[in-house]
Design an enzyme around this catalytic site. Structure first.
Site, PDB file in Angstrom:
ATOM      1  N   SER A 185      -5.968   3.364   4.451  1.00 19.16           N
ATOM      2  CA  SER A 185      -5.346   2.519   3.429  1.00 19.16           C
ATOM      3  C   SER A 185      -6.398   1.770   2.624  1.00 19.16           C
ATOM      4  O   SER A 185      -6.222   0.597   2.280  1.00 19.16           O
ATOM      5  CB  SER A 185      -4.356   1.519   4.059  1.00 19.16           C
ATOM      6  N   LYS A 194       3.172   6.629   4.469  1.00 22.59           N
ATOM      7  CA  LYS A 194       2.275   5.511   4.201  1.00 22.59           C
ATOM      8  C   LYS A 194       2.854   4.175   4.643  1.00 22.59           C
ATOM      9  O   LYS A 194       4.021   3.878   4.434  1.00 22.59           O
ATOM     10  CB  LYS A 194       1.950   5.455   2.707  1.00 22.59           C
ATOM     11  N   LYS A 199       0.057   3.855  -2.618  1.00 26.91           N
ATOM     12  CA  LYS A 199      -0.975   4.883  -2.523  1.00 26.91           C
ATOM     13  C   LYS A 199      -0.407   6.293  -2.396  1.00 26.91           C
ATOM     14  O   LYS A 199      -1.148   7.271  -2.567  1.00 26.91           O
ATOM     15  CB  LYS A 199      -1.917   4.546  -1.370  1.00 26.91           C
ATOM     16  N   SER A 231       0.788  -1.242   0.000  1.00 30.50           N
ATOM     17  CA  SER A 231       0.000   0.000   0.000  1.00 30.50           C
ATOM     18  C   SER A 231       0.814   1.283   0.000  1.00 30.50           C
ATOM     19  O   SER A 231       0.233   2.373  -0.077  1.00 30.50           O
ATOM     20  CB  SER A 231      -0.949   0.007   1.202  1.00 30.50           C
TER      21      SER A 231
END
Length: 365
Positions: free
Chosen positions: A114, A215, A62, A59
């Site tokens: 997320s 992130k 992202k 993730s």
């Protein structure tokens, strides 16, 4: 066996040597398969470990999704959630098919929760389809210089065509923290927006002073992935760890090492005199040269920047304040690391005596 007197002498020598050589920041290591620590403003790599290995990134993808969406989309625009978005597998902000959500709300769901569902909704809302949005992601990655990365989706779900490197992700993070909107969202601990209350998964926001995001990520194949940024005393560092089961502690250790071992050194300050230069035919013999912009570089103990002035041409009066006259070039160990324009810090009039002499020659006798 050493005699007591000899032992005392050895201990005394050790104490004296420790006083002569100041303590340096201890070396650092991580549990990650791949890792890097980079200074944001200079791009200097302060630590790396297998940083060019192509890895699954989960993730942390992202970050790029958010950056493209913010640059290409309208935060106030509304997005109708598709069935594909609502039923996307994995982590979620719990979107419902058919509901209408602003792009800004989706971005909070993307970076705080997320949400894989949010990633699909963002892609469809900004570009009309996931495929078109992924094309934009790859174009942006290429433009940033992420030359060893490929993106197949906006959420980071495992795919053989979806990968990056620690170095490329650090390049992405450096670009992302220049975007104020992205930083505002990624650094939010908790928010209620669009009828939803969302809490940030990034524990470093609470663990490390000065952390501004970015992130977290995890899939079984990728393991734990983490990209973060910390700012202290005007210096920003980004850390990336891929496939790291001890990422929270490793990022803390990387930052403690980086800020201690490579403090920022300010070689030029906007508007401040940097050097002086000789002026020919002027009322003043010299003029201060001021920096047109600031310049700083992280330096380890014992390192020193050298500054060389390169003038476009010899300075001859008259000179106007603010006129660009050359550049200051900064080098570390003989290698250029940066340069800034130099401006006249003051006006310089012609020397009066030569001017009167020329006037006298021009007058009839």
């Amino acid at each position: 066996m050493l005699k007591p007197l000899r032992i005392c002498a050895c201990l005394l020598a050790a104490v004296l040597l420790s006083g002569m050589f100041p303590c340096q920041a201890a070396a650092v290591s991580t549990s990650a398969t791949s890792a890097i620590l980079m200074d944001v403003d200079s791009g200097r790599v302060l630590y790396e470990q297998n940083a060019d290995a192509k890895m699954l990134i989960a993730s942390t993808t992202k970050i790029l999704t958010a950056l493209v969406a913010i640059e290409e989309g309208d935060l106030s625009a509304t997005v109708k959630v598709s069935r594909e978005a609502a039923y996307t597998e994995g982590s979620s902000m719990y979107l419902k098919e058919g509901e209408t959500v602003t792009l800004e709300t989706l971005l909070y769901g993307l970076l705080l929760c997320s949400g894989n569902d949010a990633a699909v909704a963002v892609a469809e809302g900004v570009s009309g389809s996931v495929d078109k949005f992924v094309d934009q992601m790859n174009e942006k990655a290429k433009a940033l210089g992420m030359n060893h990365s490929s993106f197949a989706n906006p959420n980071g779900l495992d795919d053989e065509k979806h990968y990056s490197t620690a170095r490329d992700m650090a390049i992405l993070a450096c670009a992302a923290v220049e975007n104020e909107t992205l930083v505002r969202i990624a650094s939010t601990l908790q928010i209620t927006i669009g009828g939803r209350t969302m809490t940030n998964h990034n524990k470093l926001l609470s663990y490390i002073d000065g952390c501004i995001g970015l992130k977290t990520g995890y899939t079984m194949a990728a393991g734990r992935t983490l990209v973060s940024c910390v700012e202290r005393n005007g210096q920003r560092l980004v850390a990336v760890t891929l496939q790291d089961g001890n990422d929270w502690a490793d990022h803390q250790a990387l930052y403690e090492y980086g800020f201690a071992a490579y403090p920022i050194s300010r070689a030029a300050v906007l508007g401040q005199p940097l050097e002086t230069a000789e002026v020919l035919g002027g009322a003043e013999d010299t003029v201060p040269l001021v920096a047109a912009e600031s310049f700083a570089w992280p330096l380890a103990e014992g390192e020193k920047l050298t500054t060389e002035v390169e003038l476009d041409q010899p300075l001859t009066a008259p000179l106007s304040a603010g006129t660009r006259v050359g550049e200051a070039v900064f080098r570390l160990n003989g290698k250029e690391v940066g340069r800034v324009d130099l401006l006249c810090g003051a006006g310089v009039a012609p020397r009066l005596e030569p001017a009167l002499h020329q006037l006298h020659l021009a007058l009839p006798e």
